[in-house]
Motif scaffolding. Sequence first.
Motif, PDB file in Angstrom:
ATOM      1  N   LEU A   1       0.817  -1.477   0.143  1.00 43.49           N
ATOM      2  CA  LEU A   1      -0.269  -0.015  -0.227  1.00 43.49           C
ATOM      3  C   LEU A   1       1.154   0.736  -0.014  1.00 43.49           C
ATOM      4  O   LEU A   1       0.733   2.058  -0.242  1.00 43.49           O
ATOM      5  CB  LEU A   1      -0.886   0.410   1.439  1.00 43.49           C
ATOM      6  N   GLU A   2       2.262   0.853   0.401  1.00 45.22           N
ATOM      7  CA  GLU A   2       3.180   2.155   0.668  1.00 45.22           C
ATOM      8  C   GLU A   2       4.062   2.188  -0.959  1.00 45.22           C
ATOM      9  O   GLU A   2       4.658   3.602  -0.934  1.00 45.22           O
ATOM     10  CB  GLU A   2       3.904   2.114   1.774  1.00 45.22           C
ATOM     11  N   ASN A   3       3.508   1.429  -1.456  1.00 45.06           N
ATOM     12  CA  ASN A   3       4.473   1.617  -2.722  1.00 45.06           C
ATOM     13  C   ASN A   3       3.813   2.206  -3.682  1.00 45.06           C
ATOM     14  O   ASN A   3       2.841   1.956  -4.670  1.00 45.06           O
ATOM     15  CB  ASN A   3       4.713  -0.109  -2.833  1.00 45.06           C
ATOM     16  N   PRO A   4       4.750   2.991  -4.353  1.00 40.84           N
ATOM     17  CA  PRO A   4       4.189   3.517  -6.300  1.00 40.84           C
ATOM     18  C   PRO A   4       4.275   2.307  -6.909  1.00 40.84           C
ATOM     19  O   PRO A   4       3.128   2.913  -7.947  1.00 40.84           O
ATOM     20  CB  PRO A   4       4.437   4.887  -6.377  1.00 40.84           C
ATOM     21  N   MET A   5       4.597   1.450  -7.362  1.00 43.56           N
ATOM     22  CA  MET A   5       4.936   1.213  -8.697  1.00 43.56           C
ATOM     23  C   MET A   5       4.072  -0.319  -8.390  1.00 43.56           C
ATOM     24  O   MET A   5       3.987  -0.687  -8.906  1.00 43.56           O
ATOM     25  CB  MET A   5       6.189   0.077  -8.362  1.00 43.56           C
ATOM     26  N   LEU A   6       3.695  -0.367  -7.633  1.00 47.63           N
ATOM     27  CA  LEU A   6       1.872  -1.813  -7.341  1.00 47.63           C
ATOM     28  C   LEU A   6       1.280  -1.260  -6.411  1.00 47.63           C
ATOM     29  O   LEU A   6       0.736  -0.607  -6.051  1.00 47.63           O
ATOM     30  CB  LEU A   6       3.230  -2.806  -5.955  1.00 47.63           C
ATOM     31  N   ARG A   7      -0.085  -2.592  -6.252  1.00 50.24           N
ATOM     32  CA  ARG A   7      -1.152  -2.511  -6.219  1.00 50.24           C
ATOM     33  C   ARG A   7      -1.804  -3.755  -5.217  1.00 50.24           C
ATOM     34  O   ARG A   7      -1.753  -4.493  -6.484  1.00 50.24           O
ATOM     35  CB  ARG A   7      -1.831  -2.036  -7.575  1.00 50.24           C
TER      36      ARG A   7
END
Length: 411
Positions: A180-186
Amino acid sequence: MPSDAFGSTVGDFLAQRPKLHEAGFVGPLLALDDAALRHNLRTMADWCAQHGLQLAPHGKTTMAPQLFELQLANGSWGITAANLSQLRVYRAFGVERIMLANQLLDASGLAWLAGELDANPEFEFSCFVDSVRGVQLMTEALARHGASRQVDVLVELGSDGARTGARTIAEAHEIADLVLENPMLRLVGVGGYEGALGHDISEQSLSAVDGYMRRLRELVAELAEAGHFSGLDEVIVTCGGSAYFDQVAEAFTEPWPAGLPVVPVLRSGGYLLHDDGFYRVRSPFGREHRLTGEERPFHPAMRVWAQVTSRPEEGLALLTMGRRDVSFDQDLPEPQVIRGADGEIRELAAGSCEVTSLADQHAFLTVRGADLQVGDWIGFGLSHPCTVFDKWTLIPVVDGDTVIDLVRTFF
């Protein structure tokens, strides 16, 4: 393939309506029964639709894009892959929704994936994550490539002593928090695999699968309550091999938390071919299963033909079929029919002969009453299609004895 077919196109060859036993095919020879394939295809599609389940069959079973096309045309939600090489084959043949039921951590593979996603807005992809380190490796590789689309991931829940997947719900929460903190993953859901928990249909194995499915549902509910799926139109929850998909379906069709848009996805792959061994015993459609529905057992769609090449001693026959041709990891081939010099195909009496071992190119057949002559052809049922198809590159599909198609594999 028959020597007369050399130099012709598949279309030209099939237009001749060749006969499997007369056109010059050489043995050993794997053939697929068209009627059985289509029966299994419809049976699984109808059953999933009846119970509100999506199906993303595991493509590793066949690695045959022609069969993927049939599955997708009959309602499959997508196709499942196990590794990057399979994923690339799927994309080469235009499969637009792919679930990688595994972790994807290879930097070169992630660079390729990012480029594929960026260049093809219609391409829907998701894969599993099961560790903090894995999330970090994915993030670093995607960032280096400058990926513009997020990669959809599902937290994988495992079990002690089984295959991949976070071993505890607490670990799964930690992984989900990092995504959730990661802009590259959803984060788009939760996945797992129940098949590694049971090796038969004993009460112990069935109970282990039930316990695992309860834990997976618990993880989905806890992540939803923590807000991890807020804003998603669909929350993918996926499990389901070919042996215990009735228990998975039972768990998936119980009520989910109010307002949670769960898309339950089975990944069964063996149903299309079925078999005469492993899945004949373990498949829910070959035994009593948990959910109601029209009872239409799957039909085995594979048969290998091999010739008796030697009768060197009483009670023994050697045939032109070995480990390079057929599966032997679960059960040995089952002799079912004989085609003698007169061309007639007859059933073999149960127990009249048995494959006792395989060499690279020979099958050892113990003969207990069957009248087998050198030159006869024996048709064998096979077990575990995943380790049959990887040995064949071009497979005839028959309607009776007429070859109506050739299926190419891409292992």
